[in-house]
Structure formats: C-alpha cells, structure tokens
Scaffold this active site. Structure first.
Site, PDB file in Angstrom:
ATOM      1  CB  CYS A  48       4.536   3.415  -1.215  1.00 19.09           C
ATOM      2  SG  CYS A  48       5.890   3.658   0.024  1.00 19.09           S
ATOM      3  CG  HIS A  85       4.678  -1.397  -1.198  1.00 21.97           C
ATOM      4  ND1 HIS A  85       4.887  -0.849  -2.559  1.00 21.97           N
ATOM      5  CD2 HIS A  85       5.476  -0.566  -0.495  1.00 21.97           C
ATOM      6  CE1 HIS A  85       5.725   0.113  -2.484  1.00 21.97           C
ATOM      7  NE2 HIS A  85       6.180   0.337  -1.330  1.00 21.97           N
ATOM      8  CD  GLU A 136       2.651  -3.339  -4.142  1.00 21.49           C
ATOM      9  OE1 GLU A 136       1.638  -2.807  -3.577  1.00 21.49           O
ATOM     10  OE2 GLU A 136       3.739  -2.659  -4.183  1.00 21.49           O
TER      11      GLU A 136
HETATM   12  N1  GLN Z   1      10.113   7.690  -1.780  1.00 26.49           N
HETATM   13  C1  GLN Z   1       8.991   7.476  -0.949  1.00 26.49           C
HETATM   14  C2  GLN Z   1       9.731   7.247   0.510  1.00 26.49           C
HETATM   15  O1  GLN Z   1      10.991   6.997   0.776  1.00 26.49           O
HETATM   16  C3  GLN Z   1       8.143   6.259  -1.403  1.00 26.49           C
HETATM   17  C4  GLN Z   1       8.967   5.141  -1.254  1.00 26.49           C
HETATM   18  C5  GLN Z   1       7.895   4.072  -2.219  1.00 26.49           C
HETATM   19  O2  GLN Z   1       6.989   4.540  -2.916  1.00 26.49           O
HETATM   20  N2  GLN Z   1       8.352   2.763  -1.791  1.00 26.49           N
HETATM   21  O3  GLN Z   1       9.164   7.482   1.592  1.00 26.49           O
END
Ligand code: GLN
Length: 538
Positions: free
Chosen positions: A386, A515, A517
């Site tokens: 992310c 994600h 995970e």
């Molecule tokens: N802050 C980033 C976004 O909102 C990444 C979010 C995250 O890593 N879950 O796109």
C-alpha cells in the site's frame, strides 16, 4: 439450531481473549461443525477506520470492506474462513442501527430504550450471523473486561439470550491469574472477583480459562471451582506459549472441545487437528532464521514498543516461514532514523529482506523512500504494501526516471508531479471532512500481467485482494515508469487501476496497492510472502 458461546474477559485486558476465541473456533471446526466468530468492541466508533493504530492496533479489513478490530484477523486465520461486516459490532454500530430504525418508525410508536432495545439489536445480529453462515456455533467475544461500564449492555445481551434459549448458550470467562514476585504464588482472588462481577450481571460462567505464565495446578483449580461456583474439570489452564498456534492443542489437551459439546449434548462429527499439529511441529522444529526488516512508524507508545499495528504482516511472515520450516526474526526499524543519518541505511545489509507496510501522513515518508532506494540498488528483496508500494513508485520516478519533484498528493498537495494521486470519487467526501469509510475498501479483482513475476508467483490469471487506501498510482506516468523498468504487473479491470508494480531486474522487488497480509492463513501462506521468504533464504 445454532449454539451461542459468549466469551468475556476478567481482571485485565490484553490476556488473549481473541486468540482464545479463535482457538475454540478451530477446535469446534476440527470436530466437524460450522463455526463463525463475532467481535464486540465497546467503542462508540462506528468502525475501526477512524482509530489510530498506535491506540488500537491494526485496522483489519474484511472482503466486504469493513474496517474492524484485529481480532477479526485472528478469527479468519484460525478458522480459515472469510468473515464479513455482520461479524463486527461496536457500541456505535448498534446505536446507529437502533436510531435508524427509530427514525423509520420500526418500533411503531413505542419508547425506544437502552434496555431492551440495544441488547436486542445485539442478539439480532448474532442470530443473523448464525443464519448467514449456517453456523452450528456462533462465538461472540465481548471486548473489554467484566466490571467496566462500557460493555455492560453486551453482557446484558448475553444474559437475555440465555434467558430465551437456555439450552443454546454457554459462557466462558477468560481470566488472569497473577503470580506476584514477592509472594511467589499464583493468586486466584482477582478471578474470583471477576466471576462475582459477572454473576452480578446475571451470568454464571460454564467454563473458566485461567490465563497465567504457567499452567494452573490442582489447588488453584480447586479454589476457583469452590469460589467461582464451577465444576473443577471446567477450569482450564491457559499458560503462556511460544507460539499462539499451540493454543488450540493446549486447550484440547485439557478436553475443552469435549466439555463444550457435552454442555450442548452434541457429539463430535470427527476429530481432525492433524494439519494443525503438523504446523505446530514445524514451528517448534524450525532452527534456521530469516531476518526480515519492517520499516514503519506505528510502534512507539511511551517507553514501550508495540507491534500490534502490523499484526497481520507479522502473521503472514510467520506463515510463510513455517512453510519453509524456518524461524522469522523480525527487526523493527523506525523510518525516521534514515532521515537523520543516511549511514543508518547500512543496517539494512544485515537483513535478508525488507517490508514497507501501509501507513498514512507525512511522518517518516522520506526515510522510507531512502530505505526503498537502498533495497532497489543493493538488490535486497523488497515487498512494499500500500503506502510501501506508493513510495516505491515515487522513489523510482525520482531516482530512475529523473522526475525529481515526484510525490504523492497525500504528502504534498501541490506537488508538480503527482505520481500518486487521489482516487477521484473520494475527493468530494474529503473536502467535506467526511473521513469515516471514505477509502477504497475491501476486496477487488486484479488481472495479472502475462509476463510478470507475480503472475508466476500466484500462478493465476486473476486474483482478489483487500484494499484500504485513498490514493492510487497516477496512470499518466505509467509509460515513463515502464520505459525505465518498473512494470505494472497487475491491473484492476473495472477501473483500470495499477495495483501491482515490480522491477524485473532485481531478485524480488514487488509493490502492491492492496494488503496481501489480510489473506494469509497459517495453513495457506500467501504466495507473495512465500516468495519473499524464499528469496530471503536465497
Ligand atoms: N496513505 C495511503 C493512501 O491512503 C496508503 C494507505 C495504506 O497504506 N493503507 O492511499
């Protein structure tokens, strides 16, 4: 007819109620039953999306896009089932739906009262979950500790349910037994008093799980039996363990599953914890270590280092390591140290691979970008998740494509080259300060690019993974990135969003907008984590 097991905690928080609940689920599943698990969080927050991970730990995300407590992740991992929004209750969620019903005249002119209407809403949700999953067992974990004001209405729901269905409800108290150093003896009084408090809420526990650093001995079980009004054989030891995955086996050694079935006059359909036993053997036998660095920022609280914010990543790393029968050694690295002194980057040389997890806001960003550059140049296996993926794009744009002012609009709203930019639909909501639930949340499909690494790793054409973010790779930079060697390895077909980047001239350099995970399971490690560990070993 579903059976309902309510699990409450005594004496203090943080004693592993969630893992105990998940373990009970695994045991019942291994006996051939359909099991689902629900978490009640007493917070007013409608979901966990607005909670800072340092305060509350990781925000877990379900397939259907609910931001919830990390225990939901434990349930999914132990049960090997995907859960959904119905499985998570907060005070805010319950009140919100009761108020909505009141506005819709659902109560037909009646006074709507805290009792019975709030507990009834909780009961309704538990019954809905039973229906949705065709569950034989619904486990309901009541967050917090008995005796506190905040979870009283949930205990009330459990009491009312027992009154209505006395043959279908069972209560378990997970309680803590301290061994004060100066006394040198395990003390049962706090558990007696927790049971008393439960009694005054109209609930008598059927089973007590005694959490302590060591197993409970006979005199302790005897005392709890006498003073808590419970059969001695229903006092179960729950000592500290090296690995949480040992817990279902420990509980079974004390016959917990059989005792639960006995209360409901049920007989096991099968007894199959074989895979689980194999897993635990692998964990116990692993000797060789893999050193994985996690460069993040959500682990400081006062003088303590808490890693709860990254719990699903830690578990996903463990699952992959267990697959190769090696031991994970995770090193926590605060990204800000690379901003202070670039010499600190040399520390990364000792590690076999690096993960940069998700995150929000400006703090630590430049340090993470430095770490990514180092991994790319020194060919250290790298997985960016992310925010980690977004920063790997920024790093590549700046240092390889020579777009020096490349940035994300989350970090610099007016940057000249927003290689990472807002998801347009969310823009309007943010302008109105409507932050709760404004992210791209939950499972989306992703088509893997034919000649990519990740396609080989997944061995699939299309995958589904879970998201939680507001920003995306800006498609107008794709051509430049690809020309210089950063490949778009996966695309969301509905909205043409770049979900995976990889660098092929590298042993392992992968960034995912999702994600991975969240979908790793102890007996089914996630392919990307498996590959990361494999490359770490090489
Ligand atoms: N802050 C980033 C976004 O909102 C990444 C979010 C995250 O890593 N879950 O796109």
């Amino acid at each position: 007819m579903a059976k309902y097991i309510f699990i409450a905690g005594g004496v203090m928080s943080g004693i592993g109620k969630g893992i105990a609940t998940a373990s009970i689920g695994r045991i019942l599943k291994s006996k051939g039953f359909n099991v689902t698990a629900m978490k009640i969080d007493p917070y007013i927050n409608v979901d966990a999306g607005t909670m800072n991970p340092i305060e509350h730990g990781e925000v877990f995300v379900t397939d259907d896009g609910l931001e919830c407590d990390q225990d939901m992740g434990n349930y999914e991992r132990f049960l090997d089932e995907n859960l959904s929004a119905i499985n998570y209750i907060t005070t805010g969620r319950v009140y919100q739906s009761v108020i909505n019903k009141e506005r819709n005249l659902h109560y037909q002119g009646k006074c709507v009262e805290v009792v019975p209407h709030i507990p009834e809403e909780v009961i309704l949700r538990a019954e809905k979950a039973a229906e949705k999953y065709e569950a034989d067992f619904v486990l309901v974990e009541i967050g917090g500790t008995v005796g506190e004001y905040q979870n009283m209405l949930f205990l009330e729901a459990a009491r009312m349910m027992n009154l209505r269905k006395p043959n279908d409800v069972l209560f378990i108290l997970v309680s803590y037994l301290p061994i004060p150093k100066i006394i040198g003896e395990m003390k049962t009084k706090p558990t007696q008093s927790a049971t008393g408090r439960l009694n005054s809420a109209g609930i008598q526990p059927d089973i007590i799980l005694g959490r302590s650093s060591v197993p409970l001995d006979e005199p302790r079980k005897e005392k709890i039996s006498t003073f808590c009004n419970i059969k001695k054989e229903n006092v179960i030891s729950a000592p500290d363990v090296n690995s949480i995955y040992e817990i279902p086996l420990n509980f079974e050694r004390e016959g917990l599953g059989g005792k639960i079935l006995e209360k409901f006059s049920l007989t096991p359909q099968k007894n199959d914890l074989k895979d689980w036993k194999n897993l635990v053997e692998k964990i116990q036998d692993a000797e060789k270590e893999v050193k994985i660095g996690i460069v993040g920022k959500y682990f400081k609280t006062g003088k303590f280092t808490l890693t709860d914010s990254y719990i699903s990543i830690i578990e996903a790393v463990k699952h992959a390591c267990y697959f190769f029968e090696v031991k994970p050694k995770i090193k926590w690295i605060n990204a800000e140290k690379f901003e202070k002194d670039s010499q600190n980057l040399l520390e990364l040389d000792e590690l076999d691979s690096i993960i940069i997890p998700g995150g929000f806001g400006v703090r630590g960003i430049e340090g993470k970008i430095e770490a990514i550059k180092y991994c790319r140049e020194q060919k250290i296996p790298f997985l960016g998740i992310c925010l980690g993926m977004q920063l790997s794009v920024i790093e590549f744009a700046r240092n390889v494509c020579d777009i020096k002012e490349a940035n994300s609009t989350e970090i610099d709203e007016n940057c000249k080259h927003p290689v990472i930019d807002f998801v347009t639909e969310q823009k309007k909501l943010i302008e109105k300060e409507k932050y709760g639930g404004t992210m791209r949340l939950g499972a989306y499909s992703c088509k893997l690019t034919p000649d990519s690494f990740v396609k080989k790793i997944y061995n699939k054409e299309e995958i589904s993974e879970r998201h939680r973010h507001r920003y995306e790779l800006n498609n107008s930079y794709i051509e430049t990135l690809e020309k210089k060697g950063m490949k778009i390895a996966g695309i969301n077909p509905e909205r043409n969003l770049a979900e995976i980047v990889e660098i092929q001239d590298h042993p392992f350099f992968v960034g995912t907008q999702f994600h991975p995970e969240f979908k790793s399971r102890p007996l089914k490690p996630h392919p990307l984590f498996k590959e990361l560990v494999k490359k770490s070993l090489e």
